[in-house]
Design a protein around this motif. Structure first.
Motif, PDB file in Angstrom:
ATOM      1  N   LEU A  69       3.232  -0.585  -3.867  1.00  0.00           N
ATOM      2  CA  LEU A  69       2.768  -0.216  -2.530  1.00  0.00           C
ATOM      3  C   LEU A  69       2.718  -1.423  -1.603  1.00  0.00           C
ATOM      4  CD1 LEU A  69      -0.036   2.312  -3.511  1.00  0.00           C
ATOM      5  CD2 LEU A  69       2.115   2.857  -2.335  1.00  0.00           C
ATOM      6  N   ARG A  70       2.343  -2.571  -2.111  1.00  0.00           N
ATOM      7  CA  ARG A  70       2.329  -3.786  -1.278  1.00  0.00           C
ATOM      8  C   ARG A  70       3.731  -4.120  -0.786  1.00  0.00           C
ATOM      9  NH1 ARG A  70      -1.229  -8.925  -2.622  1.00  0.00           N
ATOM     10  NH2 ARG A  70      -0.084  -9.443  -0.764  1.00  0.00           N
ATOM     11  N   ARG A  71       4.727  -3.918  -1.635  1.00  0.00           N
ATOM     12  CA  ARG A  71       6.105  -4.240  -1.249  1.00  0.00           C
ATOM     13  C   ARG A  71       6.689  -3.230  -0.255  1.00  0.00           C
ATOM     14  NH1 ARG A  71       6.830  -4.966  -6.823  1.00  0.00           N
ATOM     15  NH2 ARG A  71       8.033  -3.025  -6.888  1.00  0.00           N
ATOM     16  N   HIS A  72       6.252  -1.982  -0.341  1.00  0.00           N
ATOM     17  CA  HIS A  72       6.922  -0.925   0.421  1.00  0.00           C
ATOM     18  C   HIS A  72       6.128  -0.386   1.617  1.00  0.00           C
ATOM     19  CE1 HIS A  72       9.091  -0.872  -3.443  1.00  0.00           C
ATOM     20  NE2 HIS A  72      10.121  -0.511  -2.705  1.00  0.00           N
ATOM     21  N   ALA A  73       4.827  -0.598   1.659  1.00  0.00           N
ATOM     22  CA  ALA A  73       4.020  -0.034   2.755  1.00  0.00           C
ATOM     23  C   ALA A  73       4.351  -0.728   4.075  1.00  0.00           C
ATOM     24  CB  ALA A  73       2.539  -0.181   2.444  1.00  0.00           C
ATOM     25  N   ASP A  76       1.234  -1.784   9.084  1.00  0.00           N
ATOM     26  CA  ASP A  76      -0.076  -1.320   9.538  1.00  0.00           C
ATOM     27  C   ASP A  76      -0.917  -0.708   8.417  1.00  0.00           C
ATOM     28  OD1 ASP A  76       1.607   0.881   9.299  1.00  0.00           O
ATOM     29  OD2 ASP A  76       0.684   1.966  10.965  1.00  0.00           O
ATOM     30  N   ILE A  77      -0.401  -0.756   7.178  1.00  0.00           N
ATOM     31  CA  ILE A  77      -1.131  -0.218   6.027  1.00  0.00           C
ATOM     32  C   ILE A  77      -1.228  -1.299   4.962  1.00  0.00           C
ATOM     33  CG2 ILE A  77      -1.133   1.516   4.192  1.00  0.00           C
ATOM     34  CD1 ILE A  77       0.405   3.378   6.012  1.00  0.00           C
ATOM     35  N   ARG A  78      -2.393  -1.396   4.356  1.00  0.00           N
ATOM     36  CA  ARG A  78      -2.663  -2.438   3.364  1.00  0.00           C
ATOM     37  C   ARG A  78      -2.978  -1.794   2.016  1.00  0.00           C
ATOM     38  NH1 ARG A  78      -7.476  -6.581   4.766  1.00  0.00           N
ATOM     39  NH2 ARG A  78      -7.198  -8.080   3.093  1.00  0.00           N
ATOM     40  N   LEU A  99      -4.657   2.792  -0.166  1.00  0.00           N
ATOM     41  CA  LEU A  99      -4.026   2.298   1.039  1.00  0.00           C
ATOM     42  C   LEU A  99      -5.059   2.431   2.145  1.00  0.00           C
ATOM     43  CD1 LEU A  99      -0.452   3.914   1.016  1.00  0.00           C
ATOM     44  CD2 LEU A  99      -1.049   1.532   0.528  1.00  0.00           C
ATOM     45  N   CYS A 100      -5.267   1.351   2.885  1.00  0.00           N
ATOM     46  CA  CYS A 100      -6.196   1.404   4.022  1.00  0.00           C
ATOM     47  C   CYS A 100      -5.503   0.824   5.248  1.00  0.00           C
ATOM     48  CB  CYS A 100      -7.496   0.665   3.710  1.00  0.00           C
ATOM     49  SG  CYS A 100      -7.335  -1.122   3.531  1.00  0.00           S
ATOM     50  N   ARG A 101      -6.121   1.009   6.390  1.00  0.00           N
ATOM     51  CA  ARG A 101      -5.574   0.448   7.622  1.00  0.00           C
ATOM     52  C   ARG A 101      -5.555  -1.078   7.520  1.00  0.00           C
ATOM     53  NH1 ARG A 101      -9.865   2.517  10.144  1.00  0.00           N
ATOM     54  NH2 ARG A 101      -9.911   0.614  11.368  1.00  0.00           N
ATOM     55  N   ALA A 102      -4.479  -1.689   7.968  1.00  0.00           N
ATOM     56  CA  ALA A 102      -4.342  -3.138   7.859  1.00  0.00           C
ATOM     57  C   ALA A 102      -5.310  -3.896   8.752  1.00  0.00           C
ATOM     58  CB  ALA A 102      -2.909  -3.556   8.182  1.00  0.00           C
ATOM     59  N   THR A 187       7.331  11.980   2.696  1.00  0.00           N
ATOM     60  CA  THR A 187       7.483  11.470   4.057  1.00  0.00           C
ATOM     61  C   THR A 187       6.173  10.918   4.598  1.00  0.00           C
ATOM     62  OG1 THR A 187       7.058  13.671   4.981  1.00  0.00           O
ATOM     63  CG2 THR A 187       9.362  13.067   4.559  1.00  0.00           C
ATOM     64  N   GLU A 188       5.059  11.214   3.912  1.00  0.00           N
ATOM     65  CA  GLU A 188       3.745  10.748   4.340  1.00  0.00           C
ATOM     66  C   GLU A 188       3.002  10.144   3.146  1.00  0.00           C
ATOM     67  OE1 GLU A 188       2.056  13.765   7.562  1.00  0.00           O
ATOM     68  OE2 GLU A 188       2.599  14.767   5.692  1.00  0.00           O
ATOM     69  N   PRO A 189       2.177   9.133   3.344  1.00  0.00           N
ATOM     70  CA  PRO A 189       1.793   8.488   4.612  1.00  0.00           C
ATOM     71  C   PRO A 189       2.865   7.580   5.194  1.00  0.00           C
ATOM     72  CG  PRO A 189       0.733   7.391   2.768  1.00  0.00           C
ATOM     73  CD  PRO A 189       1.434   8.588   2.205  1.00  0.00           C
ATOM     74  N   PHE A 190       3.954   7.333   4.436  1.00  0.00           N
ATOM     75  CA  PHE A 190       5.154   6.691   4.965  1.00  0.00           C
ATOM     76  C   PHE A 190       6.307   7.167   4.079  1.00  0.00           C
ATOM     77  CE2 PHE A 190       3.307   3.755   1.919  1.00  0.00           C
ATOM     78  CZ  PHE A 190       4.384   3.291   1.170  1.00  0.00           C
TER      79      PHE A 190
END
Length: 201
Positions: A69-73, A76-78, A99-102, A187-190
């Protein structure tokens, strides 16, 4: 009578029995727990709980998913792990991966539901009922938009999003949008194409 956990004969603390019985702990009380133990404590309807220790397999999946998730988010998402989420004044959970807001400040030690984009729980033998039933209900009621449940042996990912269906208490519930043992495409959250082998130890 002390309001805080009392030491046990082995030097470990335990919640104050009277407060546990009354179930009147609040999320603000978590700031006063011993540092070594507060990292694992959850608060459920006013009662303190210590989840079972995770297995190596659980931790491997957690770490691999966090790195993926760190590599692909998007920026604006952490991605993070095991940070407390204050679901209400008397309930706080620690999803295995989030995943939280960056823009959430780095010094924060807990999150609010509106900070969280995705909560992920990895199911272990000692947490099956909680991860399959209790936590998704709590996360959905708090308004966390996405929830993933990951089963082990074999690894299988179930991805949910909050839907329009309303539960018996009037709270919104999750609906399953994808699952599989091989590839999860969302398709979500990304935009996500996750090969389950990438998070399988």
């Amino acid at each position: 009578m002390s309001a805080w956990p009392n030491p046990t004969p082995r030097g470990r603390w335990r919640p104050d029995p009277a407060r546990q019985q009354r179930a009147d702990y609040q999320v603000t009380d978590l700031q006063h727990l011993p540092d070594d133990d507060s990292r694992r404590v959850e608060l459920v309807d006013g009662a303190l709980q210590i989840p079972p220790l995770p297995t190596l397999g659980h931790q491997d999946i957690s770490g691999l998913l966090w790195m993926w998730l760190r590599r692909h988010a998007p920026a604006d998402i952490r991605a993070t792990r095991a940070v407390a989420v204050e679901l209400s004044h008397n309930t706080s959970r620690r999803p295995d991966v989030l995943l939280c807001r960056a823009d959430v400040p780095s010094e924060r030690s807990s999150l609010r539901p509106d900070d969280v984009v995705l909560a992920v729980e990895i199911v272990s033998p000692g947490t099956r009922r909680v991860d399959r039933f209790a936590k998704p209900g709590e996360y959905a009621a708090a308004g966390i938009p996405f929830y993933w449940r990951i089963e082990q042996d074999p690894v299988h990912v179930y991805a949910y999003r909050i839907g329009d269906r309303v539960g018996p208490g009037g709270e919104r519930q999750y609906e399953l949008v994808a699952d599989g043992p091989d590839v999860i495409t969302l398709t979500e959250p990304f935009a996500i194409t996750l090969a389950v082998a990438e998070i399988t130890p």
